[in-house]
Design a protein around this motif. Structure first.
Motif, short mmCIF file in Angstrom:
data_model
loop_
_atom_site.label_atom_id
_atom_site.label_comp_id
_atom_site.label_asym_id
_atom_site.label_seq_id
_atom_site.Cartn_x
_atom_site.Cartn_y
_atom_site.Cartn_z
N PRO B 244 14.86 12.85 0.91
CA PRO B 244 14.55 11.35 1.02
C PRO B 244 14.25 10.86 -0.15
CG PRO B 244 12.50 12.61 1.92
CD PRO B 244 13.73 13.69 1.80
N THR B 245 14.49 11.58 -1.34
CA THR B 245 14.11 11.24 -2.69
C THR B 245 14.77 11.87 -3.72
OG1 THR B 245 12.03 10.34 -3.91
CG2 THR B 245 12.05 12.30 -2.81
N THR B 246 14.57 11.38 -4.89
CA THR B 246 15.14 12.03 -6.24
C THR B 246 14.45 13.16 -6.35
OG1 THR B 246 16.17 9.90 -6.96
CG2 THR B 246 16.10 11.91 -8.37
N ILE B 247 15.05 14.54 -6.19
CA ILE B 247 14.47 15.71 -6.76
C ILE B 247 15.10 16.23 -8.05
CG2 ILE B 247 14.05 18.20 -6.13
CD1 ILE B 247 14.00 17.46 -3.27
#
Lengths: 366, 366
Positions: B244-247
Motif C-alpha cells: 500500500p505504500t513506498t517501502i
C-alpha cells in the motif's frame, strides 16, 4: 550527484530518488546499536535539522520510522477523534488517498474537490467551513499532477473558521518553500525518499506548539503512531534510547547524512536549484510538444506531469526510455493513467545533467 | 560471518545483529523503484519465504514496513476491538510492554504475571480464562530475561476457552522452533533485525486462515496498520505495486536476501546452530562464575541473561568490553538493570568464533 544512480540507470520517477554517495555509504555500514552516546547525538542533531528543514524552530518534530502514510495516520490518531468533522482539499490522487485514509479513522470527512491539475477550490473550501470543522487537510504538492497548492489562502480560511491545518509535504519538504511556522501550519508530515534524498523509511513529522499543548495526551489511542509516545521516550529515555522502538541504524544514519547535505546546501539554494531544473525540464519538453497538465502559475518544481504530443503513447515512451536508455520515469495515476508521463526533479534528481540526459533520450524516442 | 561486524566491533547485543556481507551489499545498492516486475517477483518470493520461516504454509503473511511494535499494533487494530477482554501472559519486560501497548487500544487487558526469569504461570492463566476472553497474548522468547516460553500449553488453554492466541516472536522467528500452523497459533509477529539477520525496519506478520476469514474487514479501523489494506493492495495492485505504500527498496531487498540465506541454511540446521552456540556461551560463562537468570529447562537459545559472580559489576563489565575489546553486549532491563548482562546469539551472532572471542574478553575483564 549522478554516481549514485548509475547502476540501475537514471531514476527519474517521482521518488524514491537516487541516493547521494555519502548517504549510500551510511547505508552500507555494519549495523550499529540503536541506543547509546553516538545514537543520542545523531538523534538530537536530526531533530535540530528537521526543525531547520521545516522552517519551524520551536515545533515538536519526530523522525517516525515508517512511510509517509504512517505519519499521516500518526497525526490522525494523535489529533483527530472519531466523529470529528474534517475537510479534505483534493485536486489529485494523493488528496483523494488522504480522504480515503482518514475516513478509516471514523471521522466525518468532507471532500472539497477540484479537477486534477487545477488549483484547489477556495470558494468551496470557504463554504464547507461554514459548518464547524476540527481540521482542514491538504496536500502541498500533488505528486500525481505536478501541481503545487498555495498554502496561504488555505491556512487563512481554516484558521478564520477555527480549524487546524494538516499538511502533506511528502513531495515538497526540502524542495519547495514551506515556511511551517510563518504560515501557522498546525501539523505536517513528509517522507525521506523524496526531496530529502534519503532511503524510504523515515517520515518527518512537525507539530506546532499550540496544537501540541492544547491536546490531552490521555485522549489519544494507540502506542506507536501516538506522537505522545515518541515524546515520552525522548523525555524519559533521552540520555540513552530516545525512541520508543528499534530503528534501523543504517536507515537512520543515512537519513541523518541526507539532512546534513541539505543543511550544507541551505534551503534557499536548494529551492532555487529545484526551480531552475524544473524550468529546464519544462522548456525542453515544450520544445518536443509536451504540455504540462496544470496551468503555468501552479506548476510544481519537484515533479512534472505532461501530456505528450499527438501520436506519442505515454506508456510506450516510459517503456522505451527504460529498455533503450535505462531511464526510469513514471506514467500517470488514476484518470491520467495512460495519458501522461511524470518526471521527478526532487533532491538528487534536480540536476541539469540528468534532465539533459532525459531530454536527449525523449528526443530519440518520439 | 564476521566480516560484516568488524567495523564497529563485535555486536552481541540482543539485536540488531551484524549483517551478513550479502545483506549489506543489497543495502548499499542504488535506490530502485518500489514497483514493477523485479519488485513483484521479490515481493512474492518474500511472502513464500515468510510462510516457510513461520512454518505456516497457508497463513496470510505480510512484510510490514516498520518495527515489531507496529506489527503488534497492526494485529491489535485488525483483530481486537475496544472493550474486548484479553489476557496478556508476562514474565518479563516485553510481556509488560505488550500489556502497556494493547491497553492503549482500549481493551480490557488482564495481566497473568510471573516473576522475571520464571516460566509463565499456567494455573493463573487457566483461572483467568474462566472469564470469557477474545485473545491470549504471549511473548515467545523474553529478550529481557533469556527465557523461552513453551507455547503448547498456552495455546491449549486458550483454545479450550475459545480465545485466539497472538504470539510475539520478535527474538525467536528463524532461531527457535516455532511451528505456527502445527501449534494452531492465530496471529504472530516478529522483527527483521533479530534471528533473520536483516536490517531493522521490516516486521513479518502471520495470520491463520481461520482468524483471517472469521474477521469482518469492515469492522477494522485505520489504514496502514490494518492488515486488510495490505491484503487489498496485494490482490488489486499485485501485478505491479503489491504494497500500500513506498517501502525502501534497499531495506526490502536486504530483507529478501536475508530470508534467502535462511532458507538456504534451512530452519532445522538454523535451530541446531543456535542451540549449539547458546550452549557454548552458557558453558563458557558458567566456568567464569556467571549464572543464567532462569532455570535451565527454559533457557533461550537466542539470548542469554546472566548474573555475574560476586564482585563483578555488570555495568562496568559492559563498558570494559566495549572500551577495551570493541565488543557490544547489553545490560539488564527493568528490575534486572544493573544486575545482569545480556548477550545475543541470534542469526549471525550464533557463531562459535564470536562466542569464543567474547569469552576470552570476559575472562580478561573479570
Amino acid at each position: 550527484m549522478m554516481d549514485g544512480s548509475m547502476e540501475p540507470g537514471l531514476l527519474l520517477i517521482p521518488g524514491p530518488v537516487p541516493l547521494p554517495r555519502q548517504v549510500r555509504e551510511e547505508l552500507a555500514k555494519p549495523a550499529a546499536p540503536h541506543y547509546g552516546d553516538a545514537w543520542v547525538k545523531a538523534h538530537s542533531e536530526t531533530r535540530e535539522m528537521l526543525r531547520y528543514t521545516w522552517s519551524a524552530p520551536d515545533a515538536h518534530v519526530f523522525p517516525i520510522a515508517g512511510p509517509g502514510h504512517a505519519a499521516l495516520e500518526a497525526i490522525g490518531y494523535t489529533f483527530l477523534r472519531p466523529g470529528d468533522r474534517i475537510v479534505v482539499v483534493s485536486n489529485g490522487f494523493f488528496g483523494d488517498r488522504t480522504h480515503e485514509v482518514l475516513l478509516t479513522h471514523r471521522v466525518k470527512a468532507d471532500l472539497v474537490s477540484s479537477p486534477w491539475g487545477s488549483a484547489p477550490d477556495l470558494a468551496a473550501l470557504r463554504t464547507a467551513l461554514k459548518t464547524p470543522a476540527k481540521a482542514v487537510v491538504v496536500v502541498h504538492n500533488e505528486t500525481s499532477t505536478g501541481v503545487t497548492n498555495s498554502l496561504d489562502p488555505i491556512v487563512e480560511a481554516a484558521h478564520a473558521a477555527d480549524a487546524i491545518v494538516i499538511v502533506d509535504a511528502v513531495s515538497s519538504l526540502g524542495g519547495l518553500p514551506l515556511p511551517f511556522a510563518k504560515l501557522g501550519i498546525d501539523a505536517g508530515f513528509s517522507a525521506s525518499q523524496k526531496c530529502i534524498a534519503a532511503p524510504a523509511g523515515i517520515a518527518p513529522v512537525a507539530v506546532s506548539r499550540s496544537l501540541w499543548e492544547s491536546t490531552d495526551p490521555k485522549s489519544v489511542e494507540g502506542w506507536y503512531l501516538n506522537l505522545y509516545t515518541w515524546d515520552r521516550y525522548e523525555r524519559e529515555w533521552g540520555d540513552w534510547h530516545p525512541t520508543p522502538t528499534t530503528i534501523s541504524s543504517n536507515l537512520f544514519y543515512a537519513f541523518h547524512r541526507a539532512l546534513k547535505l541539505l543543511r550544507e546546501e541551505g534551503l534557499e539554494a536548494r529551492f532555487a536549484r529545484h526551480a531552475k531544473v524544473a524550468a529546464r525540464l519544462r522548456a525542453g519538453l515544450a520544445e518536443l510538444g509536451f504540455r504540462p497538465v496544470g496551468p503555468s502559475a501552479i506548476l510544481s518544481n519537484t515533479v512534472g506531469c505532461f501530456s505528450p504530443p499527438p501520436g506519442v503513447d505515454p506508456a510506450r515512451l516510459v517503456r522505451r526510455l527504460k529498455d533503450e536508455h535505462d531511464i526510469y520515469i513514471s506514467g500517470g495515476l488514476g484518470p491520467l493513467r495512460g495519458k501522461t508521463i511524470r518526471v521527478g526533479t526532487m533532491g538528487t534528481q534536480a540536476d541539469p545533467e540528468s534532465i539533459d540526459w532525459l531530454l536527449k533520450a525523449v528526443r530519440a524516442s518520439v
